[in-house]
Enzyme design. Structure first.
Site, PDB file in Angstrom:
ATOM      1  N   SER A 227      31.422-103.831 -11.503  1.00 29.73           N
ATOM      2  CA  SER A 227      30.967-104.696 -12.586  1.00 29.73           C
ATOM      3  C   SER A 227      31.960-105.839 -12.688  1.00 29.73           C
ATOM      4  O   SER A 227      33.094-105.730 -12.196  1.00 29.73           O
ATOM      5  CB  SER A 227      30.919-103.910 -13.901  1.00 29.73           C
ATOM      6  OG  SER A 227      30.832-104.774 -15.022  1.00 29.73           O
TER       7      SER A 227
ATOM      8  N   TYR B 224      34.065 -97.377 -20.183  1.00 31.99           N
ATOM      9  CA  TYR B 224      33.249 -97.923 -19.104  1.00 31.99           C
ATOM     10  C   TYR B 224      34.059 -98.896 -18.256  1.00 31.99           C
ATOM     11  O   TYR B 224      34.047 -98.832 -17.017  1.00 31.99           O
ATOM     12  CB  TYR B 224      32.019 -98.618 -19.682  1.00 31.99           C
ATOM     13  CG  TYR B 224      31.154 -99.305 -18.659  1.00 31.99           C
ATOM     14  CD1 TYR B 224      30.212 -98.588 -17.925  1.00 31.99           C
ATOM     15  CD2 TYR B 224      31.262-100.677 -18.422  1.00 31.99           C
ATOM     16  CE1 TYR B 224      29.410 -99.208 -16.980  1.00 31.99           C
ATOM     17  CE2 TYR B 224      30.467-101.306 -17.481  1.00 31.99           C
ATOM     18  CZ  TYR B 224      29.543-100.570 -16.768  1.00 31.99           C
ATOM     19  OH  TYR B 224      28.758-101.190 -15.830  1.00 31.99           O
TER      20      TYR B 224
END
Length: 352
Positions: free
Chosen positions: A186, A199
């Site tokens: 990400s 996360y």
């Protein structure tokens, strides 16, 4: 990426003023990023035909998009996820498009199931050309308000699961002498976001995992085995609805990209592997911005998500989402988050 690196270095040498540098940088990335996110041409599609892909996390979002696109390119696709009913539907779409498909129900956080997936793929096709780890779940909210159990599960899926999948893939690649491992990172692998602490930690771990493995492969003389970490911007997929959410607001983020950008970039990366692949001009801009001005970039990013997730998001109850058990909702590639956000914005403007 080398062209972009050379261009950025040249421009930075000419402009020392941060604002000017950032504007030129972002414009350049916008101009140079479109080809990397477009569909393959006929020549590229022919290179995909007959190759075997394993996709973990194939039941929705990026995974489903990549699996069904590969079917149209007539690849052999092993689809793995927890929602077996959806995998059957996706496999049928792949076969109808001209590819072949194998369904293996898999929880990436279970190492025994990942080993079974690898063995089943080899038994069916005799090789694995590309292994893609795409399974993932988020945890949204203030770090101290998200239960420890939820945060631990995020690590089990997003990081430990990628270790299991990567281990199975690399061992097979070493056995056959070649292969490409693609791990879904990400932009948060580089630039962590507020309200995404666990996360973001897992995505940073995924990046470092891939970088370390690449160096070990180099030192072992394994030139035909590559590890790619893909780094998209926020994207409109079922990820948001599947996330554990303790923020008090409906999950969302500003300026989401369409999933097609990431789907195309992942498939292209299987043919032309790069160690790190930010996807689209927004991800590339954030990547370079964080390299140049890390503190400023993190502050701006935190302010943006605070506005969208905490201040303006419609209320939502606390939930562990799909962290522990799969959910029935969120079955497609695109989840309509952008359309809902646009509608909510109009409704806010109408209020007195």
């Amino acid at each position: 990426m080398q062209i972009i690196n050379n261009l950025i270095r040249h421009q930075i040498s000419l402009f020392r003023e941060p604002l000017i540098t950032f504007i030129i940088l972002t414009t350049s990335l916008f101009q140079l990023s479109s080809c990397a996110t477009s569909q393959l041409g006929q020549a590229g599609q022919k290179k995909i035909t007959g190759k075997t892909f394993v996709i973990v996390g194939a039941s929705s979002g990026f995974g489903r998009g990549v699996a069904e696109q590969l079917g149209r390119y007539k690849a052999n696709v092993v689809v793995a996820a927890r929602r077996e009913d959806l995998l059957g539907e996706i496999a049928e779409n792949i076969r109808t498009s001209g590819g072949t498909a194998l369904v293996i129900k898999t929880d990436i956080a279970n190492p025994e199931e990942v080993e079974h997936l690898s063995a089943a793929a080899i038994k069916q096709y005799g090789k694995i050309d590309v292994w893609i780890n795409m399974a993932g779940v988020g945890a949204i909210g203030r770090f101290w308000e998200i239960p420890v159990a939820d945060q631990a599960r995020i690590i089990d899926v997003n990081l430990k699961g990628f270790v299991y999948g990567s281990h199975a893939a690399i061992r097979q690649f070493r056995s056959q002498g070649y292969g490409t491992l693609i791990n879904m990172g990400s932009i948060e692998s580089e630039n962590p976001l507020a309200y995404h602490a666990a996360y973001a930690a897992t995505k940073a771990g995924v990046l470092n995992l891939g970088q370390a493995i690449n160096q070990e492969l180099r030192l072992s003389g394994q030139k035909k085995i590559r590890v790619v970490t893909v780094e998209p911007w926020a994207v409109d997929t079922p990820f948001w609805g599947h996330s554990a959410n303790y923020s008090g607001g409906t999950p969302r983020m500003a300026a989401m990209d369409p999933p097609s950008k990431v789907v195309n970039a992942v498939i292209r990366a299987s043919l032309r592997p790069r160690k790190v692949l930010p996807v689209g001009w927004k991800a590339k801009g954030a990547w370079y911005s964080h390299q140049l001005f890390p503190d400023l970039t993190e502050r701006i990013s935190a302010n943006i998500i605070h506005r969208y997730q905490i201040k303006t998001a419609p209320p939502a109850p606390h939930t562990s989402g799909a962290a522990f058990e799969p959910v029935a909702t969120g079955r497609g590639v695109d989840d309509g988050v952008r359309a809902r956000m646009k509608k909510e914005k109009k409704e806010r403007r109408r209020r007195p």
